[in-house]
Structure formats: structure tokens, C-alpha cells
Design an enzyme around this catalytic site. Structure first.
Site, PDB file in Angstrom:
ATOM      1  N   ARG A   1      76.459  -0.554  17.206  1.00 32.54           N
ATOM      2  CA  ARG A   1      77.713   0.167  16.974  1.00 32.54           C
ATOM      3  C   ARG A   1      77.522   1.067  15.763  1.00 32.54           C
ATOM      4  O   ARG A   1      76.632   0.831  14.945  1.00 32.54           O
ATOM      5  CB  ARG A   1      78.881  -0.792  16.763  1.00 32.54           C
ATOM      6  CG  ARG A   1      78.692  -1.707  15.588  1.00 32.54           C
ATOM      7  CD  ARG A   1      79.848  -2.678  15.464  1.00 32.54           C
ATOM      8  NE  ARG A   1      79.505  -3.743  14.538  1.00 32.54           N
ATOM      9  CZ  ARG A   1      80.121  -4.909  14.467  1.00 32.54           C
ATOM     10  NH1 ARG A   1      81.098  -5.191  15.293  1.00 32.54           N
ATOM     11  NH2 ARG A   1      79.774  -5.817  13.583  1.00 32.54           N
TER      12      ARG A   1
ATOM     13  N   CYS B   1     104.974  20.145  -1.134  1.00 31.13           N
ATOM     14  CA  CYS B   1     104.587  19.591  -2.428  1.00 31.13           C
ATOM     15  C   CYS B   1     105.062  18.163  -2.620  1.00 31.13           C
ATOM     16  O   CYS B   1     104.891  17.584  -3.676  1.00 31.13           O
ATOM     17  CB  CYS B   1     105.055  20.480  -3.571  1.00 31.13           C
ATOM     18  SG  CYS B   1     106.847  20.569  -3.693  1.00 31.13           S
TER      19      CYS B   1
ATOM     20  N   SER C   1     108.859  25.826  -0.605  1.00 27.20           N
ATOM     21  CA  SER C   1     107.960  24.689  -0.741  1.00 27.20           C
ATOM     22  C   SER C   1     108.729  23.464  -0.293  1.00 27.20           C
ATOM     23  O   SER C   1     109.819  23.181  -0.811  1.00 27.20           O
ATOM     24  CB  SER C   1     107.514  24.550  -2.195  1.00 27.20           C
ATOM     25  OG  SER C   1     106.682  23.425  -2.315  1.00 27.20           O
TER      26      SER C   1
ATOM     27  N   HIS D   1     106.724   0.378  -6.875  1.00 26.06           N
ATOM     28  CA  HIS D   1     106.810   1.480  -7.839  1.00 26.06           C
ATOM     29  C   HIS D   1     105.484   1.671  -8.571  1.00 26.06           C
ATOM     30  O   HIS D   1     104.947   2.777  -8.646  1.00 26.06           O
ATOM     31  CB  HIS D   1     107.942   1.191  -8.833  1.00 26.06           C
ATOM     32  CG  HIS D   1     108.082   2.233  -9.895  1.00 26.06           C
ATOM     33  ND1 HIS D   1     107.486   2.111 -11.128  1.00 26.06           N
ATOM     34  CD2 HIS D   1     108.696   3.434  -9.881  1.00 26.06           C
ATOM     35  CE1 HIS D   1     107.763   3.184 -11.843  1.00 26.06           C
ATOM     36  NE2 HIS D   1     108.501   4.011 -11.107  1.00 26.06           N
TER      37      HIS D   1
ATOM     38  N   ARG E   1      82.059 -12.695  24.850  1.00 24.24           N
ATOM     39  CA  ARG E   1      82.431 -12.082  23.563  1.00 24.24           C
ATOM     40  C   ARG E   1      83.532 -11.060  23.732  1.00 24.24           C
ATOM     41  O   ARG E   1      83.565 -10.331  24.709  1.00 24.24           O
ATOM     42  CB  ARG E   1      81.227 -11.320  22.986  1.00 24.24           C
ATOM     43  CG  ARG E   1      80.094 -12.173  22.553  1.00 24.24           C
ATOM     44  CD  ARG E   1      78.888 -11.247  22.368  1.00 24.24           C
ATOM     45  NE  ARG E   1      77.766 -12.013  21.879  1.00 24.24           N
ATOM     46  CZ  ARG E   1      77.213 -11.846  20.689  1.00 24.24           C
ATOM     47  NH1 ARG E   1      77.659 -10.922  19.878  1.00 24.24           N
ATOM     48  NH2 ARG E   1      76.213 -12.583  20.324  1.00 24.24           N
TER      49      ARG E   1
ATOM     50  N   LYS F   1      81.811  -2.582  22.183  1.00 26.49           N
ATOM     51  CA  LYS F   1      80.590  -3.349  22.447  1.00 26.49           C
ATOM     52  C   LYS F   1      80.130  -3.140  23.888  1.00 26.49           C
ATOM     53  O   LYS F   1      78.959  -2.855  24.141  1.00 26.49           O
ATOM     54  CB  LYS F   1      80.875  -4.836  22.184  1.00 26.49           C
ATOM     55  CG  LYS F   1      79.636  -5.690  22.224  1.00 26.49           C
ATOM     56  CD  LYS F   1      79.986  -7.154  21.977  1.00 26.49           C
ATOM     57  CE  LYS F   1      80.314  -7.403  20.531  1.00 26.49           C
ATOM     58  NZ  LYS F   1      81.197  -8.544  20.328  1.00 26.49           N
TER      59      LYS F   1
ATOM     60  N   GLY G   1      84.719  -9.552  13.520  1.00 21.82           N
ATOM     61  CA  GLY G   1      85.025 -10.937  13.163  1.00 21.82           C
ATOM     62  C   GLY G   1      86.459 -11.366  13.416  1.00 21.82           C
ATOM     63  O   GLY G   1      86.827 -12.496  13.122  1.00 21.82           O
TER      64      GLY G   1
ATOM     65  N   MET H   1      88.183 -11.443  16.404  1.00 22.33           N
ATOM     66  CA  MET H   1      88.462 -12.140  17.657  1.00 22.33           C
ATOM     67  C   MET H   1      87.336 -13.131  17.951  1.00 22.33           C
ATOM     68  O   MET H   1      86.448 -13.317  17.135  1.00 22.33           O
ATOM     69  CB  MET H   1      88.645 -11.121  18.768  1.00 22.33           C
ATOM     70  CG  MET H   1      89.958 -10.383  18.623  1.00 22.33           C
ATOM     71  SD  MET H   1      90.153  -9.107  19.847  1.00 22.33           S
ATOM     72  CE  MET H   1      88.906  -7.960  19.377  1.00 22.33           C
TER      73      MET H   1
ATOM     74  N   TYR I   1      99.886  26.270   2.736  1.00 21.81           N
ATOM     75  CA  TYR I   1      99.099  25.374   1.883  1.00 21.81           C
ATOM     76  C   TYR I   1      99.777  24.016   1.747  1.00 21.81           C
ATOM     77  O   TYR I   1     100.968  23.860   2.055  1.00 21.81           O
ATOM     78  CB  TYR I   1      98.897  25.994   0.489  1.00 21.81           C
ATOM     79  CG  TYR I   1     100.163  26.131  -0.307  1.00 21.81           C
ATOM     80  CD1 TYR I   1     100.643  25.075  -1.083  1.00 21.81           C
ATOM     81  CD2 TYR I   1     100.903  27.310  -0.281  1.00 21.81           C
ATOM     82  CE1 TYR I   1     101.827  25.180  -1.795  1.00 21.81           C
ATOM     83  CE2 TYR I   1     102.076  27.432  -0.993  1.00 21.81           C
ATOM     84  CZ  TYR I   1     102.541  26.365  -1.748  1.00 21.81           C
ATOM     85  OH  TYR I   1     103.700  26.473  -2.440  1.00 21.81           O
TER      86      TYR I   1
ATOM     87  N   ARG J   1     108.441  24.724 -11.318  1.00 21.48           N
ATOM     88  CA  ARG J   1     109.794  24.364 -10.898  1.00 21.48           C
ATOM     89  C   ARG J   1     110.682  24.199 -12.121  1.00 21.48           C
ATOM     90  O   ARG J   1     110.338  23.472 -13.049  1.00 21.48           O
ATOM     91  CB  ARG J   1     109.759  23.056 -10.114  1.00 21.48           C
ATOM     92  CG  ARG J   1     111.147  22.613  -9.712  1.00 21.48           C
ATOM     93  CD  ARG J   1     111.122  21.356  -8.893  1.00 21.48           C
ATOM     94  NE  ARG J   1     110.874  20.182  -9.724  1.00 21.48           N
ATOM     95  CZ  ARG J   1     110.710  18.962  -9.209  1.00 21.48           C
ATOM     96  NH1 ARG J   1     110.709  18.790  -7.906  1.00 21.48           N
ATOM     97  NH2 ARG J   1     110.509  17.937 -10.001  1.00 21.48           N
TER      98      ARG J   1
HETATM   99  C1  PEP Z   1     110.037  16.377  -3.522  1.00 19.09           C
HETATM  100  O1  PEP Z   1     111.231  16.079  -3.516  1.00 19.09           O
HETATM  101  O2  PEP Z   1     109.300  16.273  -2.539  1.00 19.09           O
HETATM  102  C2  PEP Z   1     109.432  16.868  -4.755  1.00 19.09           C
HETATM  103  C3  PEP Z   1     108.184  17.288  -4.756  1.00 19.09           C
HETATM  104  O3  PEP Z   1     110.187  16.775  -5.871  1.00 19.09           O
HETATM  105  P1  PEP Z   1     110.315  15.445  -6.718  1.00 19.09           P
HETATM  106  O4  PEP Z   1     109.382  14.455  -6.162  1.00 19.09           O
HETATM  107  O5  PEP Z   1     109.963  15.845  -8.115  1.00 19.09           O
HETATM  108  O6  PEP Z   1     111.751  15.139  -6.543  1.00 19.09           O
HETATM  109 MG    MG Z   2     112.466  16.749  -5.154  1.00 18.13          MG
END
Ligand code: PEP
Ligand code: MG
Length: 890
Positions: A336, A845, A777, A452, A92, A22, A101, A103, A865, A614
Site C-alpha cells: 500500500r 479573511c 472581503s 478557545h 482480513r 488491500k 490496525g 479492524m 484570494y 480594517r
Molecule cells: C470575520 O468575522 O471573519 C473576521 C475576519 O473578523 P473577526 O474575526 O475579527 O471578527
Molecule cells: Mg468579523
């Protein structure tokens, strides 16, 4: 040279960490010659000094503030506490990162029994002056003296009912004086002292209170949710007051230079005539749309539109502006960058490029990857009527409707019958996975954003609301209660995973689609990014969706999900329970065509792009019935045996023999710590025929596709390797299989073999492992588990939440990659791996592959990647572009 105080005329927008957002913008607007009431800012360094001095203003700072007020008196030609023409100020908060909002603010400061009369005389408006004074006492009492707001409201209500006034507007100057008298008594009673009359005392206390509000509960929670550092501190702005409540040629409002919800390019906002800012927010009177200002105050409206254009051009972004009109004169109190929905963010970024105001890279950097989730899941039609039952945590975005069931098996059954189902549980566990897969969405009464249900649903791109406290479930009798309503199994409800709403009945949904603007923005991101983006997908539908979202291949195809389809489980179990190699061979022969079909579909959907498959990873007992259930069944059968004779007894004896046999096998496979047990390539080493079957299925599918003239690009990935020899043997097995399929089909088959790096030993010996691997990976889910020595399910269920709230860990390391620890292993593996094989292809991955900070880490480490769930592919494309803009690789 002052240390703490910065007059508006001296700062710039670049000083936001010192002046707060501000203060920096007020300074910037002042410099641009816009009509800003004069004032000054106490910087965030003053906030730190305030805390360092035990929550008081150091004397040097206070001296500077007093001088700054004197300068303000000169500039405005008013006097602070003066009996004529008094200077009044607002105090302010203003943090470097906006926390709307959260503070505190005090307005009309400087009023006392003398100045209120001066204000009345000067404006010729007693009613106005006393109204200002009572507002000031009320705000000061609330913010500085911690007197609950409702106590003031009670006094106001009493006076109103006494004089028969319906609303505040009906109160006269005398009525306000009665209210003030009541307020002052309240303050005396609560604080043991009279309301402070000295404006400098008022100012000092107000500044301290605003600094203190940096650490109020809601600000702390807001910072936690939005990942804002606790040590930034807030600035305090002291600004001379202008009044929007001086009659019908005055007013106040808030406006956006474009629609923050849709991004439409027209000024959007609302205002009230004869009102102060808090009236707009408080909802006592309904504000009017900004367009009506054209009739109420045509000249101001024209001027305001010009200001909007000027500010947007100056900041090159949509602005959220607070303004006040005091007796026909426009003042700007704040500007802002506007908060906006994801849809608006995308539309605005693209529009600003088209208007030549920003370049493509700026547009890309303007959209937060985390917001994109909102755009990719079907949402509830905002115009449809809804009946809200309760709210939980918005755990996974998107809207879903369906008949409720409290049981995962039932969810699966109903869904097979073509029903839309919502799985409603207290919490979910890995055993509910089939129910989650089958359901349109998940609702739980317990569990947080990393429970989960939440994690799994997000991974699957399924809507989820969790931790809905208002919900109690009686699974046994098949009903749930929300408040005073009862929901029976089979009733239809809806959930909105973007807001956490739980709604009765089916709602109208609108399909998410990648708008033309969104596509344009992502294509600019693609031009910038240096990381490839692949998807984690294990069926043709997900593969196709991922490709539609721009995935450049599959980085992880988990084959175990294919074994979990209901019709396959008996065959998989027969394979596991086989007592001879021949029996096992038969079961594998039955599985082979099914697997081949799976790979055919996926490779076809990703034709021409790499697909990393895999081989089987989880321990085998995951495919068998639950140990405890079998023990119970055995006991039940043993008891019944004592009471039955004849044919019934024979049947029971047969079932008992089967159950006992199964139990023996399940016990044999039972592990104390399956996460660290007989899984991954350890299975392939001990049951090579399973991996061989999978490899055969991959290569036969490849050969079939080649014969159709397609270009399948499978890459075979061996999981959980920790020792080079494991990989060498599995590689040999896969290569031998490939050669034999080549011989059988007459095709030349691509045979690229690599491994996951998911245990520390693999990372530390990556040079040895790279001798055998064409790619690595990083399986950072397991690598995080094994580096920390945490089992994810236990950690997230038991202590991780505590760890992050207590700041033992900055983040949940399963959500945001732990760059210091796990990251170091990635770095070592990268260096060692590439020292042996400089073209070693590297990807990630684990779930981190779809998280923006972790993606940034991958950019810096030089990975090739990232791979993430299909719905996160657009996010990853954008996040990869952000990372390349900040840390480009040469
Ligand atoms: C991992 O362990 O990061 C993975 C991609 O394998 P998973 O989650 O299937 O164990
Ligand atoms: Mg794994």
C-alpha cells in the site's frame, strides 16, 4: 458472473472502492506477476449486503464463497479441511481508505483436530502445527467469539510456568497441545459450544466478524478523526496461508521502499526469521533491520529489493510491503502507499519528480496541506532525552518550554521581563488573550481541539496542548499536580503540540525551516494555483514572517490588537471615557502617532504588496475593565469607608469616586449581546473621530513611506457593513481624510476602500454595496455566526461538539466553511457584487481562509484570494494548488 466474490486475478488497483485498498493491490500485484498467495475478495457491496440482511451473509453470497474456496483448492492443489495437504486461509479486512490496525483479521483458518495432524505430517514439524492451531483458536476466540485476549494469555502463562519455559520458543509440541486443550475448554465455557471444527463454519463466522469489525468502537473513532465516511464499508480478503514460521529458512517482515520518517531513498523495515506476522507487531521478539536479510537470506534479499523497485515504479509512490518467506520462497501479502511524516512526504514527492517518476502536479497533489503544520513550527529534537509527565490533545503543533504560570497577567509580566512562559490553565477565555499572546505555549486541563485555547493558539501559530486530564490546577495556592508529581508556579516544563506530550524541564528544540525541497514543492504549487494567498497580520514581525512564507499581501490587519498593548490601554480608555469632544480629541491625538507607527512598520514590511487595514471592529467596552470586578471593588471600598477616618478615608473616597465613575461608563457601554451590538462600522458612524484618526494614521504612514521611495499599498476596509449608507458615509470620511493628508504632504495617495461581508444583509444587498466598494472581503467568522445565529464562543463551548459527534452538523462550521448555507451567501454576494462592478476584488479573511476544504470552495466561487494566519500561508498555497488541479478555472 459472480456478484460478491472477486478472485485476485480479476481485479485492478482502480477498483479500490469495491475491493478495498488491500484487495485492489493484491489484485494488481497478481496481475503484475508478483508472487502473491492466491485468494479472493468479498467487495464492499458484500459488506453492505451483510448489514442489510441483519448482519448475516445472504445465502447467494455464501454459495459464491464456497465456490471460490473450491477454485482455490484447485489452484493450490490443497483441500479445505482435508486430512492430507490441507488448505488454510487468512481472513482480513481491507477498507477503501486504509485504517491500519482498526479492524480484525483471522489467520490459519481451516485448522481443526484433523487438519492440524495433516499439517504436522506434511511439514514433519509437530511443534509448528500445534503452534499454528493454538494461534488460530486464540485469534478466532478473540475476533469472532469476543473472548478477551487476556484469558488466553493466562492459560498460556500457566503452561509456561508449569514447564518452566521462559518464552514461547521453549514450548514443545506437547506443551502446545496442553495449551490447546486449555483454550478449547475456555471456548466451551464462554460460548457454551465446542470450538467449531468445520472449516466452512469457521470461514462463515470469520467473514461475518470481519464485516462487523467495520463498526467496532476504534474503527468508528478512527473514521471520525480522519474524516472517512461511515458508509464506505470494508472488503474482506480470503487468502491462502503461507507460513513464515516453518524454520530458519522462513520468516516474515514489513518494509517500506523508502524511509517513511525522513524520506531517505533506501529500503527501510524489519523482519523476523521463523515467525508469523503477528510476532513482528506484538513485540515479543525484537525484529532485525531489513538490511540483515542480506546475510540471513541473500537471494531473498536481492529478490525483495527488485520487488521494491518494481512496486514503487508501478505505483509511482513509496510502498509499505508485508512479506513472508516460506521455506526459501518469497511471498507478498500486501502493498500500500506508505503513510509518512510531512518531512518525508515533501522529500519523497520532490525526489520522485527528479527521478522522472511523476510530474510536478502529481508531486503537489501528493502532499496533504494539513500535514504541513508539522514542518512550520519548531519541534522537539527527536534525539533528545525527555521526561514525559502526561499527554493531552495535540491542539496546535510546535514545541515550547517555559516557566509555568496559572495567571494571564503574570504571563504577561514575566514575558516582559524577558522570561519564556507557559500559560497553564484549566481553560482559557477571551480575557486571557494577553497572557496567551505573551506565552510561548498554552497547556489546559480541559477543552477539546476547538476549545478557545486551541483555536486561538492555532491562529497565532503557538504550540498548545489542551484537555490534559491528568493535570489538576490549584490556582489559589499556585501549584498543579500531574499524577504523583507537583509542579509549582515558576517550574519549567515543555509541551509538544504535535503529539500532546507534556514534559518536565526544558527540551532541545530544532527550528523549523522551509527546506529546499519544501520551497521547490511550494513554487510548483504557485505555478498551478489560481487563487492569491495573503496573510492576516497586524504587526511588522508577522507581516515579515508571512512574506517569508510567500504571502502576497495582507488580507486582514485587525487594528484592535494594536489598542491592546499595555502602554496604550490607558490612552484608549481615556478616549472611551472622555466626557467632552475636546477630551476625546486629546486622547485620539495621543493615539495617532502610535497607530501611524504601526501602519508604517506593516506597510514597509509588505512594500509593494496590498495591505488591507480594517478600521476598529470590537465594541469599546472590550478595552475597559471588567464590570464584575468593578462592582466588587466598589463594594470593598464602600465597606472600608465605614471603618476609616482622616487621610486614609480621603484616599478611599477618591478611589471610590473614580471606580464609581468608571463603573457608570462601563454600565453605559455594557451590552446584552455585544457580538450583535455596537461594533464595526456602527462605532465609526457614532464616533467618526476614531475612524478618522485611523484613516489619518494610515495615510500619513503611506506618505512617509512614499517619501522614502517605497511603494505602500494600503486598502482601507470598513467592518460589519449591512446597509449601503453605512459604507457610503464611512467611505466619504476616509476619502476626505486622504485628501487632507494629500494636501498636507503633497503626495498623491492610493485610496482603495472596500468592506467586509460578514452579515447576511450585506451579502443579500451586495449589488447596492458594491456601488461603494472596490473590494469585498468575506469575514466568514462573523458571517458563520450571523448566518447560523450562533455565538461562536457559546456554540463551541456548549453544543457544537455534540452536534458534530451526533452528525447534526458534518463539521464545526467555524473550522470548515458551511458551503450549503454560508457558502450560498458568498455565492449571492459574488454574483450580485460583480454584476455591478465586474472587477470587484473578492477575498476571504475568516479562519476558513487557511482551511483546505474552504479554500477549495473559494476556488470554485471565483474569489481572487484567501487570507490566513502567517503560519498557514504555505498550507494555503498548497491547498489552492490542489483546488486548481481538481477544479481549474478557465
Ligand atoms: C470575520 O468575522 O471573519 C473576521 C475576519 O473578523 P473577526 O474575526 O475579527 O471578527
Ligand atoms: Mg468579523
Amino acid at each position: 458472473m459472480t456478484q460478491w466474490v472477486h478472485p485476485f486475478a480479476t481485479g485492478t488497483a482502480a477498483d479500490r472502492y469495491l475491493l478495498g485498498g488491500k484487495g485492489a493491490n493484491l489484485a494488481e500485484m497478481t496481475k503484475a506477476g508478483l508472487p502473491v498467495p492466491p485468494g479472493f475478495t468479498l467487495g464492499t457491496t458484500a459488506c453492505h449486503a451483510f448489514y442489510d440482511s441483519g448482519e448475516t451473509l445472504p445465502e447467494t453470497m455464501w454459495t459464491e464463497v464456497q465456490s471460490a474456496v473450491q477454485a482455490l483448492e484447485q489452484e493450490t492443489e490443497k483441500s479445505f479441511g482435508g486430512a492430507v495437504n490441507p488448505l488454510l486461509v487468512s481472513v482480513r479486512s481491507g477498507a477503501p481508505i486504509s485504517m491500519p490496525g482498526m479492524m480484525d483479521t483471522v489467520l490459519n483458518l481451516g485448522l481443526n483436530d484433523t487438519t492440524v495432524r495433516a499439517l504436522a505430517a506434511q511439514t514433519g514439524n509437530d511443534r509448528f502445527a500445534f503452534d499454528c492451531y493454538r494461534r488460530f483458536i486464540q485469534m478466532f476466540g478473540d475476533v469472532v467469539q469476543s473472548i478477551p485476549h487476556y484469558q488466553f494469555e493466562h492459560i498460556l502463562d500457566d503452561v509456561k510456568s508449569d514447564v518452566g519455559a521462559k518464552d514461547d520458543q521453549a514450548l514443545t509440541a506437547e506443551d502446545w497441545q496442553r495449551v490447546i486443550a486449555g483454550y478449547r475448554k475456555l471456548v466451551e465455557r464462554e460460548t457454551g459450544k465446542a470450538f467449531p471444527q468445520d472449516p466452512y463454519d469457521q470461514l462463515r463466522l470469520a467473514i461475518e466478524a470481519v464485516f462487523r469489525s467495520w463498526n467496532n468502537q476504534r474503527a468508528i473513532i478512527y473514521r471520525r478523526v480522519h474524516k472517512i465516511a461511515d458508509d464506505l464499508g470494508t472488503a474482506v480478503n480470503v487468502q491462502s496461508m503461507v507460513f513464515g514460521n516453518m524454520g530458519d529458512n522462513s520468516g516474515t517482515g514489513v518494509a517500506f521502499t523508502r524511509n517513511p520518517s525522513t524520506g531517505e531513498p533506501s529500503v527501510f523495515g524489519e523482519y523476523l526469521t521463523n515467525a508469523q506476522g503477528e510476532d513482528v507487531v506484538a513485540g515479543i521478539r525484537t525484529p532485525k533491520p531489513i538490511a540483515e536479510l542480506a546475510h540471513d537470506m541473500p537471494e531473498i534479499y536481492t529478490q525483495f529489493l527488485q520487488v521494491c523497485e518494481q512496486l514503487e515504479a508501478h505505483y509511482r509512490d513509496v510502498q509499505d510491503i508485508e512479506f513472508t518467506v516460506e521455506e526459501g520462497k518469497l511471498f507478498l501479502l500486501q502493498t500500500r502507499n506508505a503513510k509518512r511524516t510531512a518531512a518525508a512526504a515533501v522529500k519523497i514527492a520532490v525526489a520522485l519528480v527528479e527521478e522522472g517518476k511523476i510530474d510536478k502536479a502529481t508531486a503537489v497533489s501528493r502532499v496533504d496541506p494539513d500535514q504541513l503544520d508539522q514542518l512550520l513550527h519548531p519541534g522537539i529534537d527527536p534525539n533528545a532525552p525527555v521526561d514525559e509527565l502526561a499527554r493531552g490533545l495535540p491542539a496546535s503543533p510546535g514545541a515550547a518550554s517555559g516557566r509555568i504560570t496559572f495567571d494571564a497577567d503574570e504571563a504577561e509580566q514575566w514575558s516582559k521581563q524577558g522570561e519564556a512562559v507557559l500559560l497553564v490553565r484549566t481553560e482559557t477565555t477571551p480575557e486571557d488573550i494577553h497572557g496567551i499572546l505573551a506565552a510561548q505555549g498554552i497547556l489546559t486541563s480541559r477543552g477539546g481541539m476547538t476549545s478557545h485555547a486551541a483555536v486561538v493558539a492555532r491562529g497565532m501559530g503557538k504550540p498548545c496542548v489542551c484537555g490534559c486530564d491528568a493535570l489538576t490546577i490549584n490556582t489559589r495556592d499556585g501549584y498543579a499536580r500531574i499524577g504523583d508529581r507537583t509542579l509549582r508556579k515558576g517550574d519549567v516544563i515543555s509541551i509538544d503540540g504535535a503529539t500532546g506530550r507534556v514534559l518536565l524541564g526544558e527540551v532541545v528544540r530544532v527550528q523549523a525551516e522551509l527546506s529546499a525541497d519544501f520551497q521547490a514543492l511550494l513554487s510548483w504549487a504557485d505555478e498551478i494555483r489560481q487563487l492569491g494567498v495573503r496573510a492576516n497580520a497586524d504587526n511588522p514581525e508577522d507581516a515579515t514572517r508571512a512574506r517569508g512564507f510567500g504571502a502576497e499581501g495582507i488580507g486582514l490587519c485587525r487594528t484592535e490588537h494594536m489598542f491592546m498593548a499595555a502602554e496604550r490601554v490607558p490612552v484608549v480608555q481615556a478616549m472611551i471615557l472622555a466626557s467632552t469632544p475636546t477630551e476625546r480629541g486629546q486622547a485620539l491625538a495621543a493615539l495617532l502617532p502610535m497607530q501611524q507607527d504601526d501602519f508604517y512598520g506593516i506597510l514597509k514590511a509588505m512594500d509593494g504588496l496590498p495591505v488591507t487595514i480594517r478600521l476598529l471592529d470590537p465594541p469599546l467596552h472590550e478595552f475597559l475593565p471588567n464590570l464584575e470586578q468593578l462592582v466588587t471593588r466598589q463594594a470593598v471600598l464602600q465597606t472600608r469607608l465605614q471603618y476609616e477616618n482622616g487621610a486614609a478615608r480621603t484616599l478611599i473616597e477618591q478611589e471610590l469616586a473614580d471606580v464609581s465613575n468608571l463603573l457608570g461608563k462601563v454600565r453605559q457601554l455594557h451590552e446584552l449581546n455585544p457580538m450583535l451590538g455596537h461594533r464595526g462600522c456602527r462605532l465609526g458612524i457614532t464616533f467618526p473621530e476614531v475612524y478618522e484618526m485611523q484613516a489619518r494614521a494610515i495615510f500619513q504612514a503611506t506618505a512617509d513611506l512614499q517619501k522614502e521611495g517605497l511603494n505602500p499599498q494600503p486598502e482601507v476596509m470598513i467592518p460589519l457593513v449591512g446597509v449601503r449608507e453605512e459604507l457610503r458615509r464611512m467611505k466619504e470620511l476616509v476619502e476626505t481624510t486622504a485628501r487632507s493628508v494629500e494636501a498636507e504632504t503633497g503626495q498623491t495617495l492610493p485610496c482603495v476602500i472596500g468592506t467586509m461581508i460578514e452579515v447576511p444583509r450585506a451579502a443579500l444587498t451586495a449589488d447596492e454595496i458594491a456601488e461603494e466598494a472596490e473590494f469585498f472581503s468575506f469575514g466568514t467568522n462573523d458571517l458563520t455566526q450571523t448566518t447560523f445565529g450562533y455565538s461562536r464562543d457559546d456554540a463551541e463551548g456548549k453544543f457544537l461538539h455534540h452536534y458534530t459527534t451526533e452528525k447534526i452538523l458534518p463539521e464545526n462550521p467555524f473550522a470548515v466553511l458551511d458551503a450549503t448555507g454560508v457558502g450560498q451567501l458568498i455565492q449571492i454576494a459574488t454574483q450580485k457584487g460583480r454584476s455591478v462592478r465586474n472587477d470587484l476584488k473578492l477575498g476571504i479573511c475568516g479562519e476558513h481562509g487557511g482551511e483546505k476544504q474552504s479554500i477549495h470552495f473559494c476556488q470554485v466561487q471565483g474569489l481572487n484570494y484567501v487570507s490566513c494566519s502567517p503560519f498557514r500561508v504555505p498550507l494555503a498555497r498548497l491547498a489552492a494548488a490542489h483546488a486548481a488541479l481538481v477544479d481549474p478555472r478557465t
